[in-house]
Design a protein around this motif. Structure first.
Motif, PDB file in Angstrom:
ATOM      1  N   VAL A 112      26.965  33.434  36.943  1.00  0.00           N
ATOM      2  CA  VAL A 112      28.073  32.854  36.941  1.00  0.00           C
ATOM      3  C   VAL A 112      30.035  33.065  36.755  1.00  0.00           C
ATOM      4  O   VAL A 112      30.395  33.025  37.321  1.00  0.00           O
ATOM      5  CB  VAL A 112      28.389  32.056  35.356  1.00  0.00           C
ATOM      6  CG1 VAL A 112      29.792  31.555  35.238  1.00  0.00           C
ATOM      7  CG2 VAL A 112      27.109  30.908  35.790  1.00  0.00           C
ATOM      8  N   PRO A 113      29.581  35.059  35.956  1.00  0.00           N
ATOM      9  CA  PRO A 113      31.066  35.350  36.246  1.00  0.00           C
ATOM     10  C   PRO A 113      31.372  35.950  37.193  1.00  0.00           C
ATOM     11  O   PRO A 113      32.451  35.687  37.814  1.00  0.00           O
ATOM     12  CB  PRO A 113      30.177  36.985  34.744  1.00  0.00           C
ATOM     13  CG  PRO A 113      29.025  36.498  34.720  1.00  0.00           C
ATOM     14  CD  PRO A 113      28.567  35.655  35.216  1.00  0.00           C
ATOM     15  N   ALA A 114      30.822  36.647  38.189  1.00  0.00           N
ATOM     16  CA  ALA A 114      30.398  36.568  39.372  1.00  0.00           C
ATOM     17  C   ALA A 114      31.709  35.778  40.548  1.00  0.00           C
ATOM     18  O   ALA A 114      32.566  35.858  41.138  1.00  0.00           O
ATOM     19  CB  ALA A 114      29.565  37.119  40.448  1.00  0.00           C
ATOM     20  N   VAL A 115      30.858  34.680  39.902  1.00  0.00           N
ATOM     21  CA  VAL A 115      31.543  33.088  40.661  1.00  0.00           C
ATOM     22  C   VAL A 115      32.839  33.369  40.308  1.00  0.00           C
ATOM     23  O   VAL A 115      33.275  32.494  40.915  1.00  0.00           O
ATOM     24  CB  VAL A 115      30.576  32.419  40.404  1.00  0.00           C
ATOM     25  CG1 VAL A 115      31.447  30.457  40.738  1.00  0.00           C
ATOM     26  CG2 VAL A 115      28.869  32.006  41.587  1.00  0.00           C
ATOM     27  N   GLU A 116      33.141  33.159  38.730  1.00  0.00           N
ATOM     28  CA  GLU A 116      34.112  32.393  38.228  1.00  0.00           C
ATOM     29  C   GLU A 116      35.247  33.842  38.476  1.00  0.00           C
ATOM     30  O   GLU A 116      36.404  33.647  39.055  1.00  0.00           O
ATOM     31  CB  GLU A 116      33.730  32.911  36.705  1.00  0.00           C
ATOM     32  CG  GLU A 116      33.401  31.424  35.789  1.00  0.00           C
ATOM     33  CD  GLU A 116      32.816  31.400  35.040  1.00  0.00           C
ATOM     34  OE1 GLU A 116      32.753  32.690  33.703  1.00  0.00           O
ATOM     35  OE2 GLU A 116      32.745  30.200  34.757  1.00  0.00           O
ATOM     36  N   SER A 117      34.709  34.401  38.850  1.00  0.00           N
ATOM     37  CA  SER A 117      35.831  35.614  39.072  1.00  0.00           C
ATOM     38  C   SER A 117      36.229  35.895  40.229  1.00  0.00           C
ATOM     39  O   SER A 117      37.430  35.339  41.094  1.00  0.00           O
ATOM     40  CB  SER A 117      35.529  36.997  39.574  1.00  0.00           C
ATOM     41  OG  SER A 117      35.376  38.776  40.466  1.00  0.00           O
ATOM     42  N   ALA A 143      37.451  43.026  37.339  1.00  0.00           N
ATOM     43  CA  ALA A 143      36.271  41.433  37.371  1.00  0.00           C
ATOM     44  C   ALA A 143      35.045  41.445  37.228  1.00  0.00           C
ATOM     45  O   ALA A 143      34.699  40.866  35.969  1.00  0.00           O
ATOM     46  CB  ALA A 143      36.998  40.085  37.403  1.00  0.00           C
ATOM     47  N   THR A 144      34.745  41.819  37.981  1.00  0.00           N
ATOM     48  CA  THR A 144      33.384  42.062  38.018  1.00  0.00           C
ATOM     49  C   THR A 144      32.277  43.006  36.833  1.00  0.00           C
ATOM     50  O   THR A 144      31.691  41.604  35.805  1.00  0.00           O
ATOM     51  CB  THR A 144      32.437  42.502  39.423  1.00  0.00           C
ATOM     52  OG1 THR A 144      32.491  41.693  40.576  1.00  0.00           O
ATOM     53  CG2 THR A 144      30.903  42.531  38.786  1.00  0.00           C
TER      54      THR A 144
END
Length: 195
Positions: A112-117, A143-144
């Motif tokens: 999820v954090p990678a997709v959000e980034s 960001a990652t």
């Protein structure tokens, strides 16, 4: 609730596909899924996702084939989720211009954090695929790294940034360099886990 964005998820492992689809849906994304490359292309043409998350090795069309189509025909940004991190694979990922490359096994809290980034970068206007062999965008790396710290230590984005800056200062490195080292360490750990 309004969608955070539309994402196409493609993986021939139905358990992985179901897990990722559920996790991204719970995180507020509109998710379209396919378990093979042919269906992925048909769905991409019909639904025009803003981002695609692709497995690489699938029967029939590979994730690389799908990525090539998305880049050339639809100008859709894409990222890869794969168990393979060998040099040939990484070279092809860079040549295709992927916005991110995640090495399995990962849980949804890492995805999820990678997709959000990736979505943040797309909305900021940096969604055009990078030319072959271009250096990775430092904002994306930072960001990652922030996403990793947020997940690992249950931090807010600001707390993660403060921690990353403190780490960079303590080691007398730039923020970009420290973020790169953190991301490389996480990828190395992920690649060394038994499948």
């Amino acid at each position: 609730m309004t969608s955070k964005g539309k994402i196409l998820v493609v993986d021939d492992d139905r358990l992985v596909l179901a897990t990722v689809v559920h996790g991204l849906s719970q995180a507020g994304y509109e998710v379209i899924d396919a378990d093979n490359g042919d269906d992925a292309i048909l769905l991409a043409r019909e639904h025009r996702p803003e981002l695609a998350l692709l497995d690489i090795r699938m029967e029939g069309m590979s994730g690389f084939d799908v990525a090539e189509y998305l880049r050339q025909s639809l100008q859709t940004p894409f990222m890869f989720l794969s168990a393979f991190a060998d040099e040939a694979t990484l070279t092809q990922v860079k040549e295709l211009g992927a916005v991110a490359y995640l090495v399995k096994p990962l849980d949804i809290h890492q995805i999820v954090p990678a997709v959000e980034s990736a979505f943040a970068n797309i909305k900021a206007g940096s969604n055009t695929p990078r030319p072959a062999a271009a250096p990775t965008d430092s904002r994306e790396i930072i960001a990652t790294a922030l996403g990793v710290l947020m997940h690992r230590y249950s931090l807010s984005r600001q707390e993660a940034r403060t921690q990353l800056q403190a780490l960079a200062e303590s080691e007398q490195r730039s923020l970009d360099d420290q973020a790169q080292r953190l991301v490389e360490a996480v990828e190395l750990l992920a690649a060394s886990r038994p499948a």
